[in-house]
Design an enzyme around this catalytic site. Structure first.
Site, PDB file in Angstrom:
ATOM      1  N   CYS A   1      -2.580  11.248  10.382  1.00  0.00           N
ATOM      2  CA  CYS A   1      -1.604  12.138   9.723  1.00  0.00           C
ATOM      3  C   CYS A   1      -1.810  13.616  10.065  1.00  0.00           C
ATOM      4  O   CYS A   1      -0.848  14.340  10.339  1.00  0.00           O
ATOM      5  CB  CYS A   1      -1.682  11.948   8.213  1.00  0.00           C
ATOM      6  SG  CYS A   1      -3.353  11.725   7.597  1.00  0.00           S
TER       7      CYS A   1
ATOM      8  N   GLY B   1       0.811  -1.220   0.000  1.00  0.00           N
ATOM      9  CA  GLY B   1       0.000   0.000   0.000  1.00  0.00           C
ATOM     10  C   GLY B   1       0.842   1.267   0.000  1.00  0.00           C
ATOM     11  O   GLY B   1       2.078   1.225   0.063  1.00  0.00           O
ATOM     12  N   ALA B   2       0.139   2.411  -0.060  1.00  0.00           N
ATOM     13  CA  ALA B   2       0.822   3.709  -0.109  1.00  0.00           C
ATOM     14  C   ALA B   2       1.708   3.904   1.128  1.00  0.00           C
ATOM     15  O   ALA B   2       2.860   4.331   1.014  1.00  0.00           O
ATOM     16  CB  ALA B   2      -0.218   4.834  -0.219  1.00  0.00           C
TER      17      ALA B   2
ATOM     18  N   HIS C   1      -0.038  17.235   3.232  1.00  0.00           N
ATOM     19  CA  HIS C   1      -1.180  17.897   3.882  1.00  0.00           C
ATOM     20  C   HIS C   1      -0.744  19.300   4.335  1.00  0.00           C
ATOM     21  O   HIS C   1       0.337  19.461   4.912  1.00  0.00           O
ATOM     22  CB  HIS C   1      -1.611  17.132   5.132  1.00  0.00           C
ATOM     23  CG  HIS C   1      -2.297  15.820   4.874  1.00  0.00           C
ATOM     24  ND1 HIS C   1      -2.604  15.334   3.621  1.00  0.00           N
ATOM     25  CD2 HIS C   1      -2.760  14.898   5.760  1.00  0.00           C
ATOM     26  CE1 HIS C   1      -3.218  14.158   3.739  1.00  0.00           C
ATOM     27  NE2 HIS C   1      -3.319  13.865   5.023  1.00  0.00           N
TER      28      HIS C   1
ATOM     29  N   ARG D   1      -6.348   3.602  18.680  1.00  0.00           N
ATOM     30  CA  ARG D   1      -5.760   4.877  19.117  1.00  0.00           C
ATOM     31  C   ARG D   1      -6.330   5.402  20.430  1.00  0.00           C
ATOM     32  O   ARG D   1      -5.612   5.987  21.230  1.00  0.00           O
ATOM     33  CB  ARG D   1      -5.947   5.954  18.040  1.00  0.00           C
ATOM     34  CG  ARG D   1      -5.066   5.748  16.841  1.00  0.00           C
ATOM     35  CD  ARG D   1      -5.296   6.843  15.826  1.00  0.00           C
ATOM     36  NE  ARG D   1      -4.613   6.524  14.587  1.00  0.00           N
ATOM     37  CZ  ARG D   1      -5.059   6.851  13.380  1.00  0.00           C
ATOM     38  NH1 ARG D   1      -6.192   7.536  13.253  1.00  0.00           N
ATOM     39  NH2 ARG D   1      -4.381   6.518  12.313  1.00  0.00           N
TER      40      ARG D   1
ATOM     41  N   LYS E   1     -11.058  12.609  14.932  1.00  0.00           N
ATOM     42  CA  LYS E   1      -9.737  12.031  15.237  1.00  0.00           C
ATOM     43  C   LYS E   1      -8.824  13.145  15.722  1.00  0.00           C
ATOM     44  O   LYS E   1      -8.122  13.002  16.722  1.00  0.00           O
ATOM     45  CB  LYS E   1      -9.128  11.376  13.991  1.00  0.00           C
ATOM     46  CG  LYS E   1      -9.743  10.054  13.566  1.00  0.00           C
ATOM     47  CD  LYS E   1      -9.129   9.591  12.223  1.00  0.00           C
ATOM     48  CE  LYS E   1      -9.937   8.465  11.595  1.00  0.00           C
ATOM     49  NZ  LYS E   1      -9.534   8.179  10.203  1.00  0.00           N
TER      50      LYS E   1
ATOM     51  N   GLY F   1      -3.405  10.286   1.241  1.00  0.00           N
ATOM     52  CA  GLY F   1      -3.857   9.867   2.572  1.00  0.00           C
ATOM     53  C   GLY F   1      -5.008   8.887   2.501  1.00  0.00           C
ATOM     54  O   GLY F   1      -5.322   8.214   3.488  1.00  0.00           O
TER      55      GLY F   1
HETATM   56  P1  NAP Z   1      -3.663   1.457   0.396  1.00  0.00           P
HETATM   57  O1  NAP Z   1      -2.695   2.116  -0.512  1.00  0.00           O
HETATM   58  O2  NAP Z   1      -5.050   1.216  -0.069  1.00  0.00           O
HETATM   59  O3  NAP Z   1      -3.006   0.034   0.848  1.00  0.00           O
HETATM   60  C1  NAP Z   1      -3.700  -0.857   1.644  1.00  0.00           C
HETATM   61  C2  NAP Z   1      -2.771  -1.986   2.052  1.00  0.00           C
HETATM   62  O4  NAP Z   1      -3.445  -2.848   2.968  1.00  0.00           O
HETATM   63  C3  NAP Z   1      -2.342  -2.870   0.885  1.00  0.00           C
HETATM   64  O5  NAP Z   1      -1.035  -3.338   1.115  1.00  0.00           O
HETATM   65  C4  NAP Z   1      -3.343  -4.003   0.972  1.00  0.00           C
HETATM   66  O6  NAP Z   1      -2.871  -5.180   0.390  1.00  0.00           O
HETATM   67  C5  NAP Z   1      -3.425  -4.172   2.468  1.00  0.00           C
HETATM   68  N1  NAP Z   1      -4.612  -4.874   2.874  1.00  0.00           N
HETATM   69  C6  NAP Z   1      -5.894  -4.554   2.608  1.00  0.00           C
HETATM   70  N2  NAP Z   1      -6.725  -5.468   3.138  1.00  0.00           N
HETATM   71  C7  NAP Z   1      -5.948  -6.395   3.744  1.00  0.00           C
HETATM   72  C8  NAP Z   1      -6.208  -7.599   4.453  1.00  0.00           C
HETATM   73  N3  NAP Z   1      -7.450  -8.006   4.668  1.00  0.00           N
HETATM   74  N4  NAP Z   1      -5.159  -8.282   4.954  1.00  0.00           N
HETATM   75  C9  NAP Z   1      -3.894  -7.869   4.739  1.00  0.00           C
HETATM   76  N5  NAP Z   1      -3.588  -6.754   4.062  1.00  0.00           N
HETATM   77  C10 NAP Z   1      -4.610  -6.022   3.577  1.00  0.00           C
HETATM   78  O7  NAP Z   1      -3.822   2.241   1.756  1.00  0.00           O
HETATM   79  P2  NAP Z   1      -2.730   3.099   2.558  1.00  0.00           P
HETATM   80  O8  NAP Z   1      -2.885   4.521   2.223  1.00  0.00           O
HETATM   81  O9  NAP Z   1      -1.409   2.448   2.478  1.00  0.00           O
HETATM   82  O10 NAP Z   1      -3.285   2.976   4.025  1.00  0.00           O
HETATM   83  C11 NAP Z   1      -3.342   1.750   4.698  1.00  0.00           C
HETATM   84  C12 NAP Z   1      -3.900   1.985   6.084  1.00  0.00           C
HETATM   85  O11 NAP Z   1      -2.963   2.749   6.850  1.00  0.00           O
HETATM   86  C13 NAP Z   1      -5.185   2.816   6.084  1.00  0.00           C
HETATM   87  O12 NAP Z   1      -6.297   2.003   5.888  1.00  0.00           O
HETATM   88  C14 NAP Z   1      -5.129   3.485   7.407  1.00  0.00           C
HETATM   89  O13 NAP Z   1      -5.728   2.713   8.406  1.00  0.00           O
HETATM   90  C15 NAP Z   1      -3.668   3.643   7.658  1.00  0.00           C
HETATM   91  N6  NAP Z   1      -3.223   5.011   7.366  1.00  0.00           N
HETATM   92  C16 NAP Z   1      -2.811   5.736   8.367  1.00  0.00           C
HETATM   93  C17 NAP Z   1      -2.396   7.016   8.173  1.00  0.00           C
HETATM   94  C18 NAP Z   1      -1.978   7.824   9.332  1.00  0.00           C
HETATM   95  O14 NAP Z   1      -2.219   8.984   9.316  1.00  0.00           O
HETATM   96  N7  NAP Z   1      -1.371   7.292  10.354  1.00  0.00           N
HETATM   97  C19 NAP Z   1      -2.381   7.574   6.926  1.00  0.00           C
HETATM   98  C20 NAP Z   1      -2.802   6.821   5.856  1.00  0.00           C
HETATM   99  C21 NAP Z   1      -3.226   5.520   6.103  1.00  0.00           C
HETATM  100  P3  NAP Z   1      -3.310  -5.680  -1.085  1.00  0.00           P
HETATM  101  O15 NAP Z   1      -2.234  -5.184  -2.019  1.00  0.00           O
HETATM  102  O16 NAP Z   1      -3.259  -7.163  -0.956  1.00  0.00           O
HETATM  103  O17 NAP Z   1      -4.642  -5.148  -1.378  1.00  0.00           O
HETATM  104  C1  3JM Z   2      -6.238   7.134   7.246  1.00  0.00           C
HETATM  105  O1  3JM Z   2     -10.123   1.056   8.200  1.00  0.00           O
HETATM  106  C2  3JM Z   2      -9.801   1.618   7.149  1.00  0.00           C
HETATM  107  O2  3JM Z   2     -10.216   1.268   6.044  1.00  0.00           O
HETATM  108  C3  3JM Z   2      -8.786   2.724   7.232  1.00  0.00           C
HETATM  109  C4  3JM Z   2      -9.282   4.106   6.965  1.00  0.00           C
HETATM  110  C5  3JM Z   2      -8.182   5.133   7.110  1.00  0.00           C
HETATM  111  C6  3JM Z   2      -7.706   5.570   8.354  1.00  0.00           C
HETATM  112  C7  3JM Z   2      -8.161   4.915   9.605  1.00  0.00           C
HETATM  113  O3  3JM Z   2      -9.282   5.207  10.079  1.00  0.00           O
HETATM  114  O4  3JM Z   2      -7.398   4.108  10.153  1.00  0.00           O
HETATM  115  C8  3JM Z   2      -7.653   5.703   5.949  1.00  0.00           C
HETATM  116  C9  3JM Z   2      -6.687   6.688   6.022  1.00  0.00           C
HETATM  117  C10 3JM Z   2      -6.745   6.575   8.412  1.00  0.00           C
HETATM  118  C11 3JM Z   2      -6.235   7.087   9.708  1.00  0.00           C
HETATM  119  O5  3JM Z   2      -5.035   7.365   9.804  1.00  0.00           O
HETATM  120  O6  3JM Z   2      -6.994   7.287  10.652  1.00  0.00           O
END
Ligand code: NAP
Ligand code: 3JM
Length: 345
Positions: free
Chosen positions: A132, A16-17, A252, A103, A223, A163
């Site tokens: 973030c 993922g991203a 951001h 969290r 949040k 994001g």
């Molecule tokens: P993304 O680009 O959509 O990537 C999602 C990742 O999760 C991919 O590697 C995907 O794998 C994997 N995944 C999805 N469903 C899964 C499952 N059931 N089991 C195992 N792996 C699974 O999303 P992203 O932007 O990287 O964000 C991922 C998560 O990080 C978000 O949902 C959020 O909770 C968190 N996040 C946090 C912040 C922050 O501010 N701290 C910011 C952005 C995101 P596949 O390639 O197999 O689909």
């Molecule tokens: C940032 O549960 C989900 O699909 C994740 C949604 C998500 C979140 C989250 O709520 O964990 C996407 C992007 C966040 C975050 O950092 O809170």
């Protein structure tokens, strides 16, 4: 966790991203790694990812994935963390979780190293990374909180599509091409993948990030409210947020208005910000110097500029706070926590 020369690391959401940035940072910072395990869903099983010139095959994340893992860095959505984080803890790993899943749990420290690293010691296996938008704001406010106290924060965010994941980035790029070609746009993800109504993001500003709560604020806004109080361990801080998604790929930006508890001296404010860890001041109106999302991209710092007095409130300050949302806002904050943990074991 025992002190070791090298640690076994699992990255969950490795395709993922955020996961991709975590892998890049582990490589760039030469994190002391023995074994690296890259995990995602069954969709990505077998994909190959390069790390330090070697090829790693992505595995499907299961409850059995965490044997001998020291740090499990989760960024695969809240439901994956809920399903798997406790299995990782039971296997002896420290989980650093990027999602919203834990969290606000009282026994889960919510950590921004520049602000409250000492709380990380209280972990019972899981450490949460804040959202973030919260991370960059509290990093910038920390020196002002320590010196003057904070009465109130009014924040408006201007958030990048990265994001919302890599599919949201594709959606912005596709819509932009479609609009420039005079074609009808396709809408699939934004503002919220799980909701039926979609909105145009290209050349637009959408005042909705995540779902609405009962109080008519979005979950992203709440949040920021809840996490800020928890990170400063101060429920008396008044804070209200408006979170907006822009047609921007990376970085951001935030308009942060803060009312301090004590009168301040503007020179001292700037000097405190200049000396604050993780913060870089870019503020010279006469030369049009201020932080920009495009210029923060790829950097680990939080950039602060447009620092100015509220002309009608003696304790009010406005500032513009910018950071790479996938780095300090997610991947870097998580890797930084791991780096700090191995310094202290
Ligand atoms: P993304 O680009 O959509 O990537 C999602 C990742 O999760 C991919 O590697 C995907 O794998 C994997 N995944 C999805 N469903 C899964 C499952 N059931 N089991 C195992 N792996 C699974 O999303 P992203 O932007 O990287 O964000 C991922 C998560 O990080 C978000 O949902 C959020 O909770 C968190 N996040 C946090 C912040 C922050 O501010 N701290 C910011 C952005 C995101 P596949 O390639 O197999 O689909
Ligand atoms: C940032 O549960 C989900 O699909 C994740 C949604 C998500 C979140 C989250 O709520 O964990 C996407 C992007 C966040 C975050 O950092 O809170």
């Amino acid at each position: 966790m025992k002190k070791k020369t090298n640690y076994n690391i699992a990255v969950i959401g490795a395709t993922g991203a955020v996961g991709q940035q975590i892998i890049r940072l582990l490589e760039q910072r030469d994190f002391p790694i023995d074994k690296l395990k890259l995990l995602a869903s069954s969709r990505s099983k077998g994909k190959v990812v390069a790390f330090k010139g070697q090829e790693f095959v992505v595995e499907e994340a299961t409850p059995e994935s965490f044997q001998d893992v020291d740090f499990a860095l989760f960024s695969a959505g809240g439901s994956t963390s809920i399903a798997l984080a406790n299995h990782a803890v039971e296997s002896g790993a420290i989980v650093i979780d990027n999602t919203n899943a834990f969290r606000m749990d009282t026994d889960v420290p919510l950590i921004v190293p520049e602000v409250n690293l000492e709380e990380a010691k209280k972990n019972k296996g899981i450490i949460a990374n804040p959202n973030c938008s919260t991370i960059q704001m509290v990093t910038a406010l920390k020196p002002l909180y320590d010196r003057y106290g904070i009465e109130r924060i009014i924040v408006s965010t201007y958030q990048a599509v990265s994001g919302a994941g890599s599919q949201a980035v594709n959606e912005l790029l596709n819509q932009t091409k479609q609009l420039l070609n005079g074609e009808e746009i396709t809408k699939g993800i934004l503002p919220v993948g799980s909701l039926p109504v979609k909105k145009q993001i290209a050349f637009n500003a959408i005042p909705q990030i995540d779902v609405f709560e009962e109080n008519d604020y979005t979950r992203e806004e709440m949040k920021m409210v809840r996490e800020t109080k928890k990170i400063f361990n101060d429920s008396s801080i008044k804070i209200t947020a408006t979170c907006v998604r822009l047609g921007v790929v990376s970085g951001h930006s935030e308009s942060v208005y803060v009312e301090l508890k004590e009168d301040y001296d503007m020179e001292e404010v700037v000097s405190l910000l200049n000396n604050a860890p993780g913060v870089k001041v870019v503020d010279d109106p006469s030369n049009q110097a201020y932080p920009l999302a495009t210029e923060a991209a790829g950097k680990l710092d939080v950039f602060v500029g447009r620092i100015r007095k509220d002309l009608d409130h003696p304790r009010g300050i406005n500032m513009w706070v910018v950071s790479d949302n996938l780095l300090k806002g997610a991947a870097w904050n998580a890797v930084q926590i791991a780096e700090e943990m191995i310094k202290t074991v």
